[in-house]
Every structure is written in C-alpha cells, then in structure tokens.
Write a protein that holds these residues in place. Structure first.
Motif, short mmCIF file in Angstrom:
data_model
loop_
_atom_site.label_atom_id
_atom_site.label_comp_id
_atom_site.label_asym_id
_atom_site.label_seq_id
_atom_site.Cartn_x
_atom_site.Cartn_y
_atom_site.Cartn_z
N ASP A 1 55.00 34.96 41.23
CA ASP A 1 53.61 34.53 41.06
C ASP A 1 53.40 33.75 39.76
N GLY A 2 54.49 33.55 39.03
CA GLY A 2 54.39 32.81 37.78
C GLY A 2 53.99 33.65 36.58
N ARG A 3 53.94 34.97 36.75
CA ARG A 3 53.57 35.84 35.63
C ARG A 3 54.78 36.08 34.72
N PRO A 4 54.63 35.90 33.43
CA PRO A 4 55.74 36.24 32.52
C PRO A 4 55.99 37.75 32.54
N VAL A 5 57.25 38.13 32.77
CA VAL A 5 57.59 39.54 32.85
C VAL A 5 58.60 39.95 31.79
N GLU A 6 59.12 38.99 31.05
CA GLU A 6 60.09 39.29 30.00
C GLU A 6 60.09 38.16 28.97
N TYR A 7 60.07 38.53 27.70
CA TYR A 7 60.18 37.58 26.59
C TYR A 7 61.33 38.05 25.73
N ILE A 8 62.37 37.23 25.65
CA ILE A 8 63.59 37.66 24.96
C ILE A 8 64.05 36.61 23.96
N THR A 9 64.47 37.08 22.81
CA THR A 9 65.15 36.25 21.83
C THR A 9 66.57 36.77 21.70
N ALA A 10 67.53 35.94 22.08
CA ALA A 10 68.93 36.34 22.07
C ALA A 10 69.68 35.54 21.02
N LEU A 11 70.44 36.24 20.19
CA LEU A 11 71.27 35.60 19.17
C LEU A 11 72.73 35.86 19.52
N TYR A 12 73.52 34.80 19.62
CA TYR A 12 74.91 34.91 20.05
C TYR A 12 75.86 34.42 18.98
N ARG A 13 76.99 35.12 18.83
CA ARG A 13 78.07 34.62 18.00
C ARG A 13 78.78 33.50 18.74
N PRO A 14 78.79 32.28 18.20
CA PRO A 14 79.39 31.16 18.93
C PRO A 14 80.89 31.26 19.11
N ASP A 15 81.56 32.11 18.33
CA ASP A 15 83.00 32.28 18.52
C ASP A 15 83.30 33.23 19.67
N ARG A 16 82.28 33.91 20.19
CA ARG A 16 82.49 34.86 21.29
C ARG A 16 81.67 34.54 22.53
N TYR A 17 80.75 33.60 22.41
CA TYR A 17 79.89 33.25 23.56
C TYR A 17 79.71 31.75 23.59
N GLN A 18 79.91 31.16 24.76
CA GLN A 18 79.68 29.73 24.94
C GLN A 18 78.85 29.51 26.19
N TYR A 19 77.89 28.62 26.09
CA TYR A 19 77.07 28.24 27.24
C TYR A 19 77.54 26.87 27.71
N HIS A 20 77.81 26.73 29.00
CA HIS A 20 78.33 25.46 29.47
C HIS A 20 77.65 25.04 30.76
N MET A 21 77.73 23.74 31.05
CA MET A 21 77.13 23.23 32.28
C MET A 21 77.92 22.04 32.77
N ASN A 22 77.87 21.81 34.09
CA ASN A 22 78.42 20.62 34.70
C ASN A 22 77.27 19.64 34.94
N LEU A 23 77.52 18.37 34.66
CA LEU A 23 76.48 17.36 34.79
C LEU A 23 76.87 16.34 35.86
N THR A 24 75.88 15.85 36.59
CA THR A 24 76.09 14.77 37.54
C THR A 24 75.06 13.68 37.26
N ARG A 25 75.43 12.44 37.56
CA ARG A 25 74.52 11.32 37.37
C ARG A 25 73.70 11.13 38.64
N GLN A 26 72.38 11.09 38.48
CA GLN A 26 71.49 10.94 39.62
C GLN A 26 70.53 9.79 39.36
N ALA A 27 70.15 9.13 40.44
CA ALA A 27 69.23 8.00 40.33
C ALA A 27 67.82 8.52 40.04
N GLU A 28 67.18 7.89 39.07
CA GLU A 28 65.79 8.19 38.76
C GLU A 28 65.09 6.85 38.55
N GLY A 29 64.47 6.35 39.62
CA GLY A 29 63.93 5.00 39.57
C GLY A 29 65.06 4.00 39.61
#
Length: 276
Positions: free
Chosen positions: A233-261
C-alpha cells in the motif's frame, strides 16, 4: 608454505599525502594502503613485506613512521613481525566468498540474514524523532521499535544496522525474535506484504562506537546505506541505516544499455551483494 618477498611500486607513494592537521597521519595512510592490499589478497599469507627502511624510502617518510605503520598491521593481526626475519603476512583470505544476485528484488536482503549471524546490541520502544517520523510517514512522538544489530560472516563483523519499525508492527514481535530471525522475515510473518524500497548509498567514516563494534579503526571508511522499505500500500514499514565494512561487503550490479528516446542509457538489470 611458500614465502615470497613482495615489492612496492614507486607509484604507491602517490597514495600518501603530506600530513596536515585535517588529514590522516602519514603512518595511518601507509597502514591503510598496505592493509587493503593484504585484505584483497595481493599480499598473501606467508609473504614477506618490505622492511622499515624500504617503506620509508618508497613513501618518503621517516623510518619511525614506517615502523608505526607495520606495528599497526601487527596489532590488527594482519602481519607477524619477527626480529631477523622481517614482517610476514599472517592474514588468510577465506576462499569461496558468499554472494547472491536477485534481479533487483528484496530477497537478497532476506538471504543475507539467513546466511550470516547477528548480535542484537540494543532494543527498545521509543517516541519517533523528527527524522524517523519523516522516514516512516508518522507523527513525531509516535511509538516506534528501535534496534541496533551487528551482522557477521564467519565470525567477523561486516555490518552495523540501526532499524526503526512503526510501533503497531513492532509490537507483533519482540527482542528474542529479532535476535534469531531476519527482520524482513518477521515483518512478513506479522502480516506485512513487503513490496518495494527506496535506497541511498553513500560513504561515511567510522566513529568510536561503530569502529569498536565492527572491529575496525576510528575514521575507517564505511559504506552507508539508508533504506526505507514499503508495503504493497506504499506505507513505510522499516527505516534502516546500514554501515558496511567495504573490505567485507561489496554491492554490485549488472548494467545493460537501453533506448530512452533518441539516446541509450545504462540501466541496472541485476543487483546483489558479495561478502568477502
């Protein structure tokens, strides 16, 4: 175990900046550079690091400064210093890092909770501050559940989590539940249908308390993730601030090129995390 003497390239000195009042001391800068190369596995267990005189020459510092940097590595258990034998890397990088990839869904957060251990450090019900009320779309002073947790992988802490949940939802599970199960699982068990999240990723430095809890040094760089989780329903149910050690946690993503106009833009196709 095969031992090799590692060398430092001259360009390494470019990472070290003159010590000014507002900057990190030179010995700590050298410590951070060497520490990262050890943690990344570039300097492996059993390798012999350059001595104090070589470090001093490469980085353009005094021998005392170089010695202090090596002493800090030894204090952290990353190296072992032996008279007549030099400084040997004692840190062993674990094989087989945990990782997951879930095409942008929230299941990766649940999976992380299931494959790591948690210590619940703080738990309370309290009035919402202005910041928390704004994030959870409630009135300042409304009851919220607050918790502080530290997550570890293979016994080593990698994340510091401060979480707020609306009081009517937080009253459906308690301190014991939160110490044993991931918060997302508890929200869903309480009848909340988690649907989406808004997330911001920035960087910050470890303060005294966070450094102690994450077993790192004061002023060490951390990945900061602020996330607001919403139900269907769009209601916020959790507010979190997470602090990570960068030598032990990495966030990654795969990217694709898409047409936009008429142009093509990069768009994330899959996201996930990596615990090292």
């Amino acid at each position: 175990m095969e031992r090799r003497a590692v060398s430092l390239d001259r360009f390494d000195a470019g990472a070290i900046r003159p010590a000014e009042p507002a900057r990190t001391p030179l010995y700590h800068q050298i410590y951070l550079v060497l520490r990262q190369r050890i943690v990344d596995g570039e300097f492996a267990e059993g390798d012999i690091l350059p001595g104090e005189f070589e470090l001093a020459e490469v980085y353009g510092v005094s021998r005392i400064t170089a010695k202090r940097a090596l002493d800090e590595l030894a204090k952290d258990g990353l190296v072992r210093r032996e008279r007549g034998r030099g400084t040997m890397v004692s840190h062993r990088r674990e094989d087989g890092p945990m990782q997951a990839q879930f095409e942008g869904q929230l299941e990766d957060l649940l999976a992380m909770g299931l494959e790591t251990s948690v210590d619940l450090l703080e738990f309370a019900y309290m009035p919402a501050s202005a910041e928390v009320a704004s994030a959870l779309d409630c009135a300042p002073g409304d009851e919220v559940q607050m918790s502080v947790r530290v997550r570890s992988v293979r016994g080593e802490p990698f994340s510091h989590l401060t979480t707020y949940v609306p009081g009517d939802i937080g009253r459906k599970f308690g301190e014991k539940d939160l110490a044993q199960r991931p918060l997302l699982a508890l929200l869903e068990k309480s009848g909340v249908h988690v649907d989406a999240a808004e997330q911001t990723i920035t960087a910050t430095l470890a303060d005294t308390g966070t450094a102690r809890r994450l077993d790192t040094t004061v002023g060490a760089p951390l990945i900061k993730v602020v996330r607001i989780v919403q139900d269907i329903d769009g209601r916020p149910v959790e507010y979190i601030t997470a602090l990570y050690r960068p030598d032990r946690y990495q966030y990654h993503m795969n990217l694709t090129r898409q047409a936009e106009g008429k142009a093509k833009v990069w768009s994330p196709s899959r996201t996930g995390y990596r615990l090292t």
